[in-house]
Scaffold this active site. Structure first.
Site, mmCIF file in Angstrom:
data_model
loop_
_atom_site.group_PDB
_atom_site.id
_atom_site.type_symbol
_atom_site.label_atom_id
_atom_site.label_comp_id
_atom_site.label_asym_id
_atom_site.label_seq_id
_atom_site.Cartn_x
_atom_site.Cartn_y
_atom_site.Cartn_z
ATOM 1 N N CYS A 262 0.839 -1.204 0.000
ATOM 2 C CA CYS A 262 0.000 0.000 0.000
ATOM 3 C C CYS A 262 0.877 1.260 0.000
ATOM 4 O O CYS A 262 1.643 1.458 -0.930
ATOM 5 C CB CYS A 262 -0.994 -0.048 1.161
ATOM 6 S SG CYS A 262 -2.357 1.124 0.991
ATOM 7 N N HIS B 22 -3.673 -5.032 -0.422
ATOM 8 C CA HIS B 22 -3.199 -5.639 0.828
ATOM 9 C C HIS B 22 -3.208 -7.155 0.713
ATOM 10 O O HIS B 22 -4.270 -7.762 0.822
ATOM 11 C CB HIS B 22 -4.093 -5.206 1.991
ATOM 12 C CG HIS B 22 -3.925 -3.774 2.363
ATOM 13 N ND1 HIS B 22 -3.056 -3.359 3.340
ATOM 14 C CD2 HIS B 22 -4.484 -2.646 1.859
ATOM 15 C CE1 HIS B 22 -3.097 -2.038 3.433
ATOM 16 N NE2 HIS B 22 -3.956 -1.591 2.547
ATOM 17 N N GLU C 87 -2.241 -9.226 2.856
ATOM 18 C CA GLU C 87 -2.614 -9.804 4.159
ATOM 19 C C GLU C 87 -4.118 -9.790 4.380
ATOM 20 O O GLU C 87 -4.613 -10.387 5.325
ATOM 21 C CB GLU C 87 -1.870 -9.065 5.281
ATOM 22 C CG GLU C 87 -2.414 -7.696 5.680
ATOM 23 C CD GLU C 87 -2.012 -6.550 4.747
ATOM 24 O OE1 GLU C 87 -1.527 -6.822 3.631
ATOM 25 O OE2 GLU C 87 -2.215 -5.385 5.136
#
Lengths: 252, 213
Positions: free
Chosen positions: B88, B193, B195
């Protein structure tokens, strides 16, 4: 193409999932961590925890549930309920929340929205607005889980929320919440047309058509629902397949 | 393998760490993860992850506020030439400059600027938030076994405008093409992202752990 999001919401009390009928008659629908795992595997786009009695009760239980959920679910997790300070936000983010939803504290102090979005970034600040219809095309902001009236106009408040840097608005119709009669589409559309940040429609979902209407008529970016998913009436996949068949772009 | 996640007071580093653990487990890789802001830890690492949330400017200030951290990351990337994964705003910092708040100099590893996304269609919202399809523009080691047009989770209002399109390995569409992933030698980053992107994100992190220059 950016997909429309389906967000199952777990109302959590004492570390257990409940869903109120108009915020009173609470039913137990299981462990939040287990539920979150099921939703994650089932294709939910995000998960939301609302700690409905956080203002009065032990919050540590919630933090441990958040942390356990974050270990198991790799989709965004929003947590709200009683968030009143920068410290509260920090603790939730550290426990593993990706976004926090702020309600009463933002109404009391608009500067708190600004302060928190500068500190943590707009992407993790969701402002929850509980709206009650008070006239034709007129809604008022309520706080404390819908108990207290504020005299603040929802439309005016939504502009303030955006201006102060919120990343998203979680818009709940207090009139519809728990009634299974569908979102307040007029309200949702009005706010969605007014601000340029995403709106999450909430309150009143009873069937899949209601989810569809949230997007097609309410112009929401995301829809939030609780009981229709918790009690196994519909799976997330069924909801997404239905929406796709109606031409709504969803992640399948 | 020793991986450091750079900690400079931004966002939810635990979720990056948990996702990295899952990614290592999937490929049976022994991994030691450190969430650290210590320049020595950065320089001792095999690979580093540079997360980033909030504004470009706040992230630069956050990194520069910790003594020696900015220089150690520069040394890790430019002199040691070891792999970095920017997530990001972490990826955005690879640019020459960002225009959020006021103009702020970045690391300048990948030529380009980070500017606010301009939209003509007023039905489209900012931030660009949610799951979007990522098209793989150039074959590369990081996206091995990830299908073209897989979904990843985005949340941002500013985008990386790279001068050299060879650096853009993935794009997503939000009225116009938006840089989704950049790669230049040992420097890799994604606007989305990983994750928070379920299996696809975990797979990408596994590929990063497996990545040999």
């Amino acid at each position: 193409m950016l997909k429309k999001r389906i967000i199952p919401c777990l109302d959590v009390k004492d570390g257990r999932v409940v869903k109120g009928i108009n915020f009173t008659d609470l039913k137990d629908a299981g462990d939040p961590v287990e539920q979150a795992k099921i939703y994650d595997k089932g294709g939910a786009d995000e998960i939301c925890f609302l700690d409905i009695t956080a203002s009065n009760e032990n919050r540590k239980t919630l933090l441990s549930k958040v942390s356990e959920t974050a270990k198991n679910c790799f989709i965004p997790l929003t947590v709200g309920g009683g968030v009143a300070s920068i410290e509260d936000i920090k603790n939730l983010l550290l426990a593993g929340a990706d976004k926090v939803s702020i309600n009463t504290a933002a109404v009391k102090n608009h500067n708190f929205i600004k302060e928190s979005s500068i500190r943590f970034g707009s992407q993790c600040i969701v402002i929850a607005i509980d709206a009650k219809k008070v006239g034709i095309n007129k809604w008022e902001v309520f706080t404390h889980g819908g108990r207290n009236s504020t005299g603040i106009d929802v439309i005016e408040y939504a502009k303030i929320v955006e201006k102060n840097g919120a990343g998203e608005i979680l818009l709940t119709s207090m009139d519809r919440d728990g009634t299974k009669t569908g979102y307040d589409l007029e309200l949702t559309r009005k706010v969605s047309n007014l601000v340029s940040i995403p709106i999450i429609a909430s309150g009143g979902v009873g069937n899949l058509d209601h989810l569809y209407q949230g997007f097609s008529e309410g112009l929401a970016s995301a829809v939030l629902a609780a009981s229709i998913f918790h009690y196994g009436e519909y799976s997330i996949l069924e909801a997404k397949q239905f929406l796709a068949s109606k031409g709504i772009p969803v992640r399948l | 393998m020793y991986v450091s996640i750079v900690d400079y007071g931004t966002g939810n580093l635990n979720s990056v760490s948990k996702a990295l653990e899952a990614a290592a487990a999937n490929i049976n890789k022994k991994l030691s993860i450190k969430i650290s802001n210590n320049p020595k830890d950065i320089l001792d690492s095999d690979k580093i992850i540079l997360p980033g949330q909030g504004s470009y400017r706040q992230c630069v200030l956050g990194l520069k506020n910790i003594s020696g951290l900015w220089d150690s990351i520069n040394e890790f990337v430019l002199i040691k030439k070891k792999p970095i994964f920017g997530i990001c705003v972490g990826m955005q910092l690879f640019s020459d400059q960002g225009f959020e708040e006021e103009i702020t100099q970045g690391f300048g590893w990948i030529k380009g600027s980070v500017k606010k996304i301009q939209l003509n269609n007023k039905d489209l919202k900012l931030p660009h938030m949610g799951w979007n399809e990522v098209s793989i523009a150039k074959k590369n080691d990081l996206f091995v076994d990830i299908k073209n047009l897989s979904h990843f989770y985005f949340v941002h209002s500013y985008a990386f405008e790279a001068e050299n399109i060879d650096n853009i390995i993935c794009a997503t569409d939000y009225e116009k093409p938006i840089t989704a992933a950049l790669l230049k030698e040992n420097i890799f980053g994604t606007q989305f992202h990983p994750e928070k992107s379920q299996e696809n994100g975990i797979k990408l992190l596994s590929n990063f752990l497996n990545w040999n220059l």
